[in-house]
Design an enzyme around this catalytic site. Sequence first.
Site, PDB file in Angstrom:
ATOM      1  N   LYS A   1      68.552 116.488  88.696  1.00 13.69           N
ATOM      2  CA  LYS A   1      68.084 116.988  89.981  1.00 13.69           C
ATOM      3  C   LYS A   1      69.209 117.834  90.573  1.00 13.69           C
ATOM      4  O   LYS A   1      70.237 117.306  90.990  1.00 13.69           O
ATOM      5  CB  LYS A   1      67.741 115.832  90.916  1.00 13.69           C
ATOM      6  CG  LYS A   1      67.203 116.291  92.238  1.00 13.69           C
ATOM      7  CD  LYS A   1      66.822 115.116  93.124  1.00 13.69           C
ATOM      8  CE  LYS A   1      66.204 115.599  94.410  1.00 13.69           C
ATOM      9  NZ  LYS A   1      67.069 116.520  95.170  1.00 13.69           N
TER      10      LYS A   1
ATOM     11  N   ARG B   1      61.053 127.947  99.267  1.00 14.58           N
ATOM     12  CA  ARG B   1      59.903 127.047  99.345  1.00 14.58           C
ATOM     13  C   ARG B   1      59.204 127.179 100.694  1.00 14.58           C
ATOM     14  O   ARG B   1      58.106 126.699 100.875  1.00 14.58           O
ATOM     15  CB  ARG B   1      60.290 125.608  99.060  1.00 14.58           C
ATOM     16  CG  ARG B   1      61.295 125.031  99.995  1.00 14.58           C
ATOM     17  CD  ARG B   1      61.576 123.602  99.655  1.00 14.58           C
ATOM     18  NE  ARG B   1      60.642 122.721 100.352  1.00 14.58           N
ATOM     19  CZ  ARG B   1      60.733 121.411 100.321  1.00 14.58           C
ATOM     20  NH1 ARG B   1      61.647 120.828  99.594  1.00 14.58           N
ATOM     21  NH2 ARG B   1      59.883 120.677 101.002  1.00 14.58           N
TER      22      ARG B   1
ATOM     23  N   GLU C   1      65.871 126.267  90.541  1.00 11.86           N
ATOM     24  CA  GLU C   1      66.809 125.962  91.612  1.00 11.86           C
ATOM     25  C   GLU C   1      68.073 126.799  91.411  1.00 11.86           C
ATOM     26  O   GLU C   1      68.649 126.799  90.323  1.00 11.86           O
ATOM     27  CB  GLU C   1      67.130 124.458  91.523  1.00 11.86           C
ATOM     28  CG  GLU C   1      67.938 123.929  92.651  1.00 11.86           C
ATOM     29  CD  GLU C   1      67.119 123.218  93.730  1.00 11.86           C
ATOM     30  OE1 GLU C   1      65.877 123.271  93.711  1.00 11.86           O
ATOM     31  OE2 GLU C   1      67.751 122.625  94.599  1.00 11.86           O
TER      32      GLU C   1
ATOM     33  N   PHE D   1      63.012 125.668  85.825  1.00 13.70           N
ATOM     34  CA  PHE D   1      62.321 124.489  85.291  1.00 13.70           C
ATOM     35  C   PHE D   1      60.811 124.597  85.168  1.00 13.70           C
ATOM     36  O   PHE D   1      60.166 123.690  84.671  1.00 13.70           O
ATOM     37  CB  PHE D   1      62.739 123.201  85.999  1.00 13.70           C
ATOM     38  CG  PHE D   1      62.758 123.254  87.508  1.00 13.70           C
ATOM     39  CD1 PHE D   1      61.597 123.308  88.237  1.00 13.70           C
ATOM     40  CD2 PHE D   1      63.984 123.189  88.171  1.00 13.70           C
ATOM     41  CE1 PHE D   1      61.632 123.314  89.616  1.00 13.70           C
ATOM     42  CE2 PHE D   1      64.024 123.203  89.561  1.00 13.70           C
ATOM     43  CZ  PHE D   1      62.846 123.263  90.281  1.00 13.70           C
TER      44      PHE D   1
ATOM     45  N   ARG E   1      52.391 117.001  96.448  1.00 14.27           N
ATOM     46  CA  ARG E   1      53.292 115.910  96.132  1.00 14.27           C
ATOM     47  C   ARG E   1      52.534 114.853  95.353  1.00 14.27           C
ATOM     48  O   ARG E   1      52.738 113.671  95.544  1.00 14.27           O
ATOM     49  CB  ARG E   1      53.759 115.268  97.458  1.00 14.27           C
ATOM     50  CG  ARG E   1      55.151 115.592  97.828  1.00 14.27           C
ATOM     51  CD  ARG E   1      55.536 114.875  99.107  1.00 14.27           C
ATOM     52  NE  ARG E   1      56.430 115.694  99.902  1.00 14.27           N
ATOM     53  CZ  ARG E   1      57.726 115.836  99.648  1.00 14.27           C
ATOM     54  NH1 ARG E   1      58.290 115.201  98.653  1.00 14.27           N
ATOM     55  NH2 ARG E   1      58.452 116.605 100.399  1.00 14.27           N
TER      56      ARG E   1
ATOM     57  N   LYS F   1      61.108 112.018  91.995  1.00 15.04           N
ATOM     58  CA  LYS F   1      62.569 112.018  91.927  1.00 15.04           C
ATOM     59  C   LYS F   1      63.090 110.597  92.001  1.00 15.04           C
ATOM     60  O   LYS F   1      62.453 109.713  92.576  1.00 15.04           O
ATOM     61  CB  LYS F   1      63.154 112.893  93.036  1.00 15.04           C
ATOM     62  CG  LYS F   1      62.774 112.480  94.416  1.00 15.04           C
ATOM     63  CD  LYS F   1      63.183 113.540  95.435  1.00 15.04           C
ATOM     64  CE  LYS F   1      62.667 113.125  96.803  1.00 15.04           C
ATOM     65  NZ  LYS F   1      62.424 114.231  97.695  1.00 15.04           N
TER      66      LYS F   1
HETATM   67  P1  AMP Z   1      64.379 116.601  97.852  1.00 21.10           P
HETATM   68  O1  AMP Z   1      64.969 117.888  98.362  1.00 21.10           O
HETATM   69  O2  AMP Z   1      65.361 115.456  97.869  1.00 21.10           O
HETATM   70  O3  AMP Z   1      63.060 116.272  98.469  1.00 21.10           O
HETATM   71  O4  AMP Z   1      64.090 116.831  96.290  1.00 21.10           O
HETATM   72  C1  AMP Z   1      63.116 117.678  95.824  1.00 21.10           C
HETATM   73  C2  AMP Z   1      63.731 118.978  95.413  1.00 21.10           C
HETATM   74  O5  AMP Z   1      64.538 118.840  94.267  1.00 21.10           O
HETATM   75  C3  AMP Z   1      62.764 120.018  95.002  1.00 21.10           C
HETATM   76  O6  AMP Z   1      62.236 120.701  96.083  1.00 21.10           O
HETATM   77  C4  AMP Z   1      63.617 120.961  94.157  1.00 21.10           C
HETATM   78  O7  AMP Z   1      64.100 121.993  94.988  1.00 21.10           O
HETATM   79  C5  AMP Z   1      64.761 120.131  93.731  1.00 21.10           C
HETATM   80  N1  AMP Z   1      64.968 120.026  92.271  1.00 21.10           N
HETATM   81  C6  AMP Z   1      66.201 119.913  91.772  1.00 21.10           C
HETATM   82  N2  AMP Z   1      66.168 119.825  90.432  1.00 21.10           N
HETATM   83  C7  AMP Z   1      64.878 119.890  90.053  1.00 21.10           C
HETATM   84  C8  AMP Z   1      64.226 119.841  88.785  1.00 21.10           C
HETATM   85  N3  AMP Z   1      64.900 119.708  87.640  1.00 21.10           N
HETATM   86  N4  AMP Z   1      62.865 119.937  88.785  1.00 21.10           N
HETATM   87  C9  AMP Z   1      62.179 120.062  89.951  1.00 21.10           C
HETATM   88  N5  AMP Z   1      62.749 120.103  91.166  1.00 21.10           N
HETATM   89  C10 AMP Z   1      64.087 120.016  91.238  1.00 21.10           C
END
Ligand code: AMP
Length: 579
Positions: free
Chosen positions: A269, A288, A318, A359, A435, A441
């Site tokens: 991530k 986004r 990303e 990705f 979602r 995650k």
């Molecule tokens: P969060 O910001 O904690 O809600 O985590 C979701 C975000 O992780 C997504 O919006 C992406 O921008 C990011 N992200 C980072 N690495 C990845 C990955 N390998 N695949 C998909 N999303 C990712």
Amino acid sequence: MKYEELVSVYSELEATSKRLEKTHILSEFLKKISKEDMEFIVYLLQGKVFPVWDESKIGVAARIVIKAISIATGRKSDTVENEWKRTGDLGLVAENLIAKKKQATLFSTDITVKKVFNNLRKLATTEGTGSVDQKIGLISELLTSAKPLEARYIVRTVLDDLRVGVATGTMRDAIVWAFLYNTDYDKIEKKMDLDKREDYKKVVEVAQNAYNMCNDFSMVAIAAKVGISSLKKIKLQVGRPVQVMLGPKEPTIEAAFKRVGKPAALEYKYDGFRMLVHKGKRVDIFTRRLENVTKQFPEVVRYINENVKAHSFIIDGEGVGFDAKTNKYQPFQQISQRIRRKYGIDEIARKLPVEFNVFDILYYDGKSVIDEPFRRRRKLLQSIVKEAPKKIVLSTQIITDDETKATEFFDEAKKKGFEGIMFKAIDSPYKPGSRVGHMVKYKTAMETLDLVVVGAEWGEGKRSGWLTSFTVACKTDDGVMTIGKVGTGIKELEAEGLSFNELTNMLKPHIISEKGREVKIRPAIVLEIKFEEIQKSPTYESGYALRFPRVVRDRTMERGIDDASDLDYVEELFRQQKK
Ligand code: AMP
């Protein structure tokens, strides 16, 4: 259509906070709108004159509106301004002053919706020398013919602050009720649960999917009026931003596997900046939040042109910043400066370049590929992206059904400085804006909330001239509800790469009203807030309060207010914390 008709819908909407009632009012109104009028009336219902993805904004400053009100009512600008300070709503000021004038002259003419729309659009496109006077002219022309209530909504629309509370979900449901699903409103009011009906849920999903593709409710409404098959034909378009797919969080590796199935694709991530890159005739990079940031990332445009072999595509990934001297990856806060940068872009791109971690792929050479299974999309990416470290690479991925292997992968990710890992279902489609859990995650970092700033205080002494002590709110179906006050210290802010100066500059344009040191702020800025604990509390509208809240970072660039943490999530965290 007369503007008066639209205005009466605005005031009905404003008079209720109940979501179902708003949906009903809107859907009945939508039924009456002709195909020709649909496009601009649907924009105006959302307080806009462009689709949300369009970067054009009406963007008129309060002082221009004050001038226009002064001309239309014959009052001095000072009088208008004082009234504004007293009431905090220029719309109401215009309404009152015009009511007083009308009593004296008994003069008003009908204005059409089209006329209002045209003048507002011209406001957005008027630039250069003499534009201030032209703008004042466009607004005062409308206000001179307006009835008092019409003036209220004209002014609020001009200021991008309509305040009738039509959330995205309400608009979508209203379109469904108007054109696609026969609802018996009286029964709905008696708490018959529409949301549990499978056929209803399916239609809503079609409408939501269509919206996620085009981000334009006018387009959705026009198609829905024709029928559901038209709605299904709304497809991705290169150059027009789409909503990204998001991943909910799972607390354990076991739960993550359960959600996406075994075997799953696991990826690091990345803590950077989400970018959807479109290539057609030219390259466009969208956030986004659907903002176009192409100019800010010239190096990414180069990598796309040089390293991706295809005529047209939309890819998802990303951007992660790194220090060009040390080659070390930098946290999101660093790259966030690049997003706001208007000048010296090449210089900062040299100092803090971005590595684009790709990705996913949504569109390839003339066709949407979102319905292809993820593993095929990944193969396609592998075949068209020529990887070059520190420029453009595919996300690091393993495919496994083994929890021990997953744990090792997670530990490896943490060791390398990533926040956690993503689990992805290998056979699932790409669902824009959703979602649903085709990806989830997993991270162990402490929970934080993304909250909307709705108020602040002007600082005193050393802090005078700065906004401090921020009142923050979480999201609900119909708007926002306060949950706490954050009084961060200067040192703490600096530790997070922020400053009061910066926060003040961000918030200032959104001030709605001021009383003494207290200011009210239009929901626009989202801050990530950490805290020790969530408590029940009658002090704030949400019924909760945060213990020791602190600002972590500005999340506005990635989280619109629509993406801020919602009350359900706060409640969920509260429950988890009790365990
Ligand atoms: P969060 O910001 O904690 O809600 O985590 C979701 C975000 O992780 C997504 O919006 C992406 O921008 C990011 N992200 C980072 N690495 C990845 C990955 N390998 N695949 C998909 N999303 C990712």
